[in-house]
Design a protein around this motif. Sequence first.
Motif, PDB file in Angstrom:
ATOM      1  N   ARG A  36      18.221  49.196  17.850  1.00 40.27           N
ATOM      2  CA  ARG A  36      18.538  47.814  18.219  1.00 40.27           C
ATOM      3  C   ARG A  36      19.791  47.336  17.495  1.00 40.27           C
ATOM      4  O   ARG A  36      20.669  46.729  18.098  1.00 40.27           O
ATOM      5  N   GLN A  37      19.895  47.621  16.191  1.00 41.76           N
ATOM      6  CA  GLN A  37      21.080  47.228  15.436  1.00 41.76           C
ATOM      7  C   GLN A  37      22.327  47.913  15.990  1.00 41.76           C
ATOM      8  O   GLN A  37      23.392  47.303  16.067  1.00 41.76           O
ATOM      9  N   THR A  51      18.594  38.320  27.743  1.00 37.92           N
ATOM     10  CA  THR A  51      18.074  37.752  26.495  1.00 37.92           C
ATOM     11  C   THR A  51      16.565  37.895  26.457  1.00 37.92           C
ATOM     12  O   THR A  51      15.928  38.194  27.465  1.00 37.92           O
ATOM     13  N   VAL A  52      15.979  37.622  25.282  1.00 37.94           N
ATOM     14  CA  VAL A  52      14.527  37.700  25.150  1.00 37.94           C
ATOM     15  C   VAL A  52      13.845  36.624  25.987  1.00 37.94           C
ATOM     16  O   VAL A  52      12.682  36.765  26.348  1.00 37.94           O
ATOM     17  N   GLY A  53      14.572  35.571  26.330  1.00 41.26           N
ATOM     18  CA  GLY A  53      14.036  34.518  27.193  1.00 41.26           C
ATOM     19  C   GLY A  53      14.165  34.830  28.670  1.00 41.26           C
ATOM     20  O   GLY A  53      13.711  34.067  29.515  1.00 41.26           O
ATOM     21  N   GLY A  54      14.817  35.947  29.000  1.00 41.53           N
ATOM     22  CA  GLY A  54      14.938  36.364  30.389  1.00 41.53           C
ATOM     23  C   GLY A  54      16.226  35.937  31.065  1.00 41.53           C
ATOM     24  O   GLY A  54      16.386  36.169  32.258  1.00 41.53           O
ATOM     25  N   VAL A  79      24.224  31.873  22.505  1.00 42.64           N
ATOM     26  CA  VAL A  79      22.940  32.389  22.021  1.00 42.64           C
ATOM     27  C   VAL A  79      23.179  33.253  20.793  1.00 42.64           C
ATOM     28  O   VAL A  79      24.260  33.828  20.612  1.00 42.64           O
ATOM     29  N   ASN A  80      22.167  33.365  19.968  1.00 37.73           N
ATOM     30  CA  ASN A  80      22.235  34.267  18.813  1.00 37.73           C
ATOM     31  C   ASN A  80      22.246  35.708  19.294  1.00 37.73           C
ATOM     32  O   ASN A  80      21.618  36.039  20.302  1.00 37.73           O
ATOM     33  N   LYS A  81      22.937  36.550  18.560  1.00 40.71           N
ATOM     34  CA  LYS A  81      22.938  37.974  18.910  1.00 40.71           C
ATOM     35  C   LYS A  81      21.524  38.541  18.886  1.00 40.71           C
ATOM     36  O   LYS A  81      21.180  39.398  19.689  1.00 40.71           O
ATOM     37  N   SER A  82      20.703  38.035  17.970  1.00 41.40           N
ATOM     38  CA  SER A  82      19.332  38.538  17.865  1.00 41.40           C
ATOM     39  C   SER A  82      18.495  38.190  19.091  1.00 41.40           C
ATOM     40  O   SER A  82      17.431  38.762  19.289  1.00 41.40           O
ATOM     41  N   ALA A  83      18.973  37.258  19.928  1.00 41.94           N
ATOM     42  CA  ALA A  83      18.239  36.878  21.135  1.00 41.94           C
ATOM     43  C   ALA A  83      18.528  37.823  22.299  1.00 41.94           C
ATOM     44  O   ALA A  83      17.904  37.715  23.348  1.00 41.94           O
ATOM     45  N   ILE A  84      19.450  38.752  22.116  1.00 37.61           N
ATOM     46  CA  ILE A  84      19.758  39.697  23.186  1.00 37.61           C
ATOM     47  C   ILE A  84      18.743  40.823  23.150  1.00 37.61           C
ATOM     48  O   ILE A  84      18.576  41.507  22.145  1.00 37.61           O
ATOM     49  N   SER A  85      18.051  40.977  24.267  1.00 39.70           N
ATOM     50  CA  SER A  85      16.981  41.964  24.338  1.00 39.70           C
ATOM     51  C   SER A  85      17.523  43.359  24.651  1.00 39.70           C
ATOM     52  O   SER A  85      17.186  44.325  23.989  1.00 39.70           O
ATOM     53  N   TYR A  86      18.349  43.447  25.690  1.00 37.63           N
ATOM     54  CA  TYR A  86      18.898  44.753  26.045  1.00 37.63           C
ATOM     55  C   TYR A  86      20.113  44.606  26.945  1.00 37.63           C
ATOM     56  O   TYR A  86      20.384  43.542  27.496  1.00 37.63           O
ATOM     57  N   VAL A  87      20.833  45.708  27.079  1.00 36.81           N
ATOM     58  CA  VAL A  87      21.965  45.815  27.997  1.00 36.81           C
ATOM     59  C   VAL A  87      21.471  46.665  29.155  1.00 36.81           C
ATOM     60  O   VAL A  87      21.117  47.829  28.943  1.00 36.81           O
TER      61      VAL A  87
END
Length: 93
Positions: A36-37, A51-54, A79-87
């Motif tokens: 993830r990092q 994002t984690v929120g979809g 958004v915060n970078k940590s809120a990105i779930s995936y590419v």
Amino acid sequence: MEQAQGWGLTIFYLVFFFAIFYFLIIRPQQKQQKKRQEMLSKLKVDDRVVTVGGLHGRITKIKDDTVMLRIADKVEVEVNKSAISYVPGQEAK
């Protein structure tokens, strides 16, 4: 003598269960966190992300801890970078 064997067996079981706990829970979680990092560090402008929120969007600007996402024409959110779930396209390797 029997008491010493009892303590030795108890210590052996504790070490054995800790080893199982480490290899089944801690180690896989560390690997996942490292991936993830790595994914977050490789983000670049024009990448599509979810994002984690979809929210689906395209990165327009990258700051230290945040990114600007274009989620529609003329609509950008920070958004915060940590809120990105995936590419999309890179998530399952």
